[in-house]
Design an enzyme around this catalytic site. Structure first.
Site, short mmCIF file in Angstrom:
data_model
loop_
_atom_site.label_atom_id
_atom_site.label_comp_id
_atom_site.label_asym_id
_atom_site.label_seq_id
_atom_site.Cartn_x
_atom_site.Cartn_y
_atom_site.Cartn_z
N HIS A 173 -5.63 -36.56 -31.17
CA HIS A 173 -4.27 -36.13 -31.45
C HIS A 173 -3.70 -35.24 -30.35
O HIS A 173 -2.48 -35.01 -30.28
CB HIS A 173 -4.23 -35.39 -32.79
N ASP A 389 0.41 -57.45 -36.27
CA ASP A 389 -0.22 -58.76 -36.49
C ASP A 389 -0.93 -59.18 -35.21
O ASP A 389 -0.29 -59.42 -34.19
CB ASP A 389 0.87 -59.78 -36.87
#
Length: 447
Positions: A173, A389
């Site tokens: 992060h 996808d």
């Protein structure tokens, strides 16, 4: 796939935890093609997160031939890391002790684990209550971002399920925020689907957002940063709000607007709905303070504004504080107006002030420093998580891992059904969660 085309495979291993459904069968390092050494500074927007944990995401897919899919994923990863090179590096200190990302032949690569969980079905990972299994299929649980000094900044686990594939990712992060995370994920998927290049190039010059060098006093040992004391027992679950519920929440909060008042956004409306419900569920005293914390995307708020493709952290936490009695005794628009004001006033001047204040006395934050009796909101339903996808369809479910979870942490995700639906992932102390699950005012039409 060998080192010459982007992967260094380790010897096949089998790691089995006692009574575990998950077996690790291979470990490898995926590396991009590099031309020379690349460096990326960590600026004021990045540095406060070095003592958070790695940010974890889980995407679960049905179908797909596992071996074929993993090969395609590794190949696509090696390609996309050329553009997102900070994720392939390691944290390092320069000659003045300022943190940066270094990406060269000695400090390069993403850790990739392959695992098998033949007994586990996709449906088990779609359950609203987070299964404990998540910790075994998302890597780097309990690993602090500062460990990126000697660990990869991105770790990925591909797990073969009975009827599908789980992709668990752990992102350092200190290197990127949620916006950049999903930019990377969508770009990786784009390459895997056959694109020759990604459609949105990342912008890497972080000095354009903040050109200030800050040296941090880092502790001598990593364990001294981790609060090892056990907190309250938490439950994590997802509440799925369909379009009709979101529309009702927004309509109700906006039904009594005063003349000249700006309408409340979907986020502000849902935010106050959550804040009030969690506050009720906690059974706080009227005089107890409660805090609503939101991590604001500053890309369009800084001066000059940064583009949407800025790669890094460009967020800041903003806080709304009030007494429980005031929050609950007043109508929802009371709290919503406070949240709206705090978000609206976090402009370039406020951001600059926050940066200067932190730079004058740098503080290492922990993920739990969000405020007393807080509801802290991360992620955003604007992120198109169900469009990731890789070539075998959209994910069946998207959720976060166990890192950076505390009592009151909320992640908002685009609903699987699309449109205006929103999935709300909440971590709460067990009794408060039980109370929330019985709160009809909160649930509305939640399915």
């Amino acid at each position: 796939m060998g080192a010459e085309n982007g992967t260094k495979d380790g010897e096949a291993v089998v790691v089995v935890k006692e009574n575990s459904k998950v077996k690790v069968v291979n470990k490898a390092t995926v590396v991009p093609k590099l031309v020379g050494k690349r460096e990326c500074p960590l600026v004021t927007f990045d540095l406060p997160y070095v003592t958070f944990f790695y940010n974890q995401k889980l995407l679960v897919y049905k179908g797909a031939d596992f071996a074929e899919a993993v090969e395609k994923l590794k190949e696509g990863l090696a390609v996309v890391l050329e553009e997102f090179y900070p994720l392939a590096g390691k944290l390092a200190k320069d000659e003045e002790g300022v943190l940066r990302v270094e990406c060269d032949e000695e400090n390069v690569g993403v850790e990739v684990v392959e695992a098998v969980a033949e007994e586990v079905a996709v449906a088990e990972l779609e359950e609203d209550e987070a299964p404990s299994l998540v910790q075994e299929i998302v890597p780097y649980s309990g690993v602090l971002n500062l460990e990126g000094l000697h660990r990869p900044l991105l770790a990925i686990q591909f797990t073969k399920l009975r009827d599908g594939l789980a992709i668990g990712c752990a992102f350092n992060h200190a290197v990127l925020d949620g916006h950049s995370t999903w930019h990377f994920m969508s770009s990786w998927a784009e390459i895997c689907r056959g694109a020759k290049s990604i459609s949105v190039q990342p912008f890497h010059d972080r000095t354009k957002a903040r050109d200030t060098r800050v040296k941090l006093d880092l502790p001598a040992s990593i364990p001294s940063l981790a609060d090892m004391s056990p907190g309250p027992r938490l439950r994590e679950r997802i509440f799925r709000f369909p379009e009709s519920a979101i529309d009702k929440i927004k309509s109700d909060v906006n039904s009594n607007l005063s003349d000249g008042c700006k309408p409340f956004s979907t986020f502000q409306s849902l935010g106050i709905h959550l804040w009030r419900a969690v506050t009720r569920a906690r059974n706080l005293k009227p005089e107890d303070y409660t805090v609503f914390t939101v991590f604001v995307d500053c890309r369009k708020r800084v001066d000059p504004p940064m583009s949407e493709d800025y790669f890094g952290n460009l967020i800041q936490a903003v806080f709304t504080v009030t007494a429980t009695g005031l929050l609950l005794a007043n109508p929802p628009e009371f709290g919503a107006s406070m949240v709206q004001k705090v978000i609206q006033t976090h402009d370039a001047k406020a951001i600059e002030g926050r940066n200067k204040e932190w730079e004058s006395a740098p503080k290492l934050f922990q993920y739990k420093d969000a405020g007393v009796n807080c509801v802290a909101v991360g992620s955003s339903p604007r992120f198109q998580v169900y469009d990731v996808d890789f070539g075998w369809g959209k994910p069946e479910t998207v959720r976060s891992g166990s890192n950076n979870k505390f009592d009151g942490m909320v992640y908002l995700y685009q609903g699987k059904k699309g449109g205006r639906s929103i999935d709300v992932e909440i971590s709460l102390e067990a009794q408060a969660m039980e109370n929330l699950e019985e709160d009809k005012e909160f649930l509305l039409e939640v399915q």
